[in-house]
Design a protein around this motif. Sequence first.
Motif, PDB file in Angstrom:
ATOM      1  N   ALA A   1     -64.992  12.785 -21.411  1.00 21.36           N
ATOM      2  CA  ALA A   1     -63.826  13.232 -20.644  1.00 21.36           C
ATOM      3  C   ALA A   1     -64.170  13.596 -19.204  1.00 21.36           C
ATOM      4  O   ALA A   1     -63.403  13.297 -18.276  1.00 21.36           O
ATOM      5  N   ARG A   2     -65.308  14.252 -18.978  1.00 23.70           N
ATOM      6  CA  ARG A   2     -65.650  14.702 -17.621  1.00 23.70           C
ATOM      7  C   ARG A   2     -65.812  13.533 -16.650  1.00 23.70           C
ATOM      8  O   ARG A   2     -65.644  13.703 -15.444  1.00 23.70           O
TER       9      ARG A   2
ATOM     10  N   SER B   1     -62.803  19.594 -21.408  1.00 24.61           N
ATOM     11  CA  SER B   1     -63.060  18.270 -21.984  1.00 24.61           C
ATOM     12  C   SER B   1     -62.080  17.959 -23.106  1.00 24.61           C
ATOM     13  O   SER B   1     -61.579  16.826 -23.217  1.00 24.61           O
ATOM     14  N   HIS B   2     -61.806  18.949 -23.933  1.00 29.19           N
ATOM     15  CA  HIS B   2     -60.873  18.723 -25.039  1.00 29.19           C
ATOM     16  C   HIS B   2     -59.485  18.397 -24.512  1.00 29.19           C
ATOM     17  O   HIS B   2     -58.815  17.503 -25.048  1.00 29.19           O
TER      18      HIS B   2
ATOM     19  N   TRP C   1     -59.388  14.749 -23.155  1.00 30.14           N
ATOM     20  CA  TRP C   1     -59.453  13.839 -24.307  1.00 30.14           C
ATOM     21  C   TRP C   1     -58.131  13.857 -25.079  1.00 30.14           C
ATOM     22  O   TRP C   1     -57.572  12.789 -25.401  1.00 30.14           O
TER      23      TRP C   1
ATOM     24  N   GLU D   1     -64.600  13.740 -26.643  1.00 32.90           N
ATOM     25  CA  GLU D   1     -64.594  14.744 -25.580  1.00 32.90           C
ATOM     26  C   GLU D   1     -65.773  14.555 -24.628  1.00 32.90           C
ATOM     27  O   GLU D   1     -65.673  14.881 -23.443  1.00 32.90           O
TER      28      GLU D   1
ATOM     29  N   ASP E   1     -66.306  25.954 -16.838  1.00 32.55           N
ATOM     30  CA  ASP E   1     -66.178  26.531 -18.169  1.00 32.55           C
ATOM     31  C   ASP E   1     -66.255  28.052 -18.242  1.00 32.55           C
ATOM     32  O   ASP E   1     -65.912  28.641 -19.262  1.00 32.55           O
TER      33      ASP E   1
END
Length: 282
Positions: free
Chosen positions: A145-146, A222-223, A226, A142, A196
């Motif tokens: 991911a950004r 992020s999760h 991913w 994760e 977030d």
Amino acid sequence: MKIARFGKIGSERPAVMISDNKAVYVDSLIKDWNRDELEAGALKKVRSADLSLLESFDIAGLRIGSPVARPTKLICIGLNYARHAAESGMTPPPEPVVFMKAPDCLVGPNDDIVIPPNSTATDYEVELAIVIGKRALYLKSEAEARDYILGYSIGQDVSERHWQIERAGQWVKGKSFPTYNPMGPVIVTGDEFEPDDVRVYCTVDGEKRQDSRTSDLIYGISHIVWYVSQFMELHPGDIINTGTPEGVGFGFKPPKYLRAGQEVITGIEGIGEIRSKTVAHS
């Protein structure tokens, strides 16, 4: 940077916002904000250019197009706000619920929402939309991911509940009618937006229906990126709608579905608002 597109349907031009009311066209630098151009480094080209040399224009009165053109995929995450899962009478899912919308249901942020023939269960869903910036497949964690996110926008995941829920098969049928995904007005790049814990909201004819924060997400940004990359290759310009909070029409008793002649305002703190009129199919 705030990325946008302006112009009549089929003739949109890529642009960058330089203030709340003014923009510059960047089609002297890139052809469009689309997959091919993003893969070829469109964002870097525009960032490295001196935009002050380009003539600015006032956006008042101009049609705003979807901020990304012809995405390869339009992916959605379902039941991803804790309180929305509760109002739906469903247990929070053990993994993200993933489904697709037809990419060509994507329209500009202020374009009309066309209610299909005989529909009495067209619903609204404010969503934070992720726009992918570079190819992502089998991400290892994760934490990375950004780096694969171009930015964020407002998505209105319009849904026809009869076709989604009451008919056999998968949700895609209730999600893919023409005009069922207004998006915009801009993409705010990831270096200028923290996703977030921002407010997300939706009103219908001035009545507040949805008002929550992305901190209520079950699976975070992020999760999601991913997770989807574990079974699907993501390409620049692909869109992921991250889920909707409580307050959708079918959650009321009786349900408060959309009908022709209404105004739907969808907003996200730090990005802006989009306004859609509902019209009957003709």
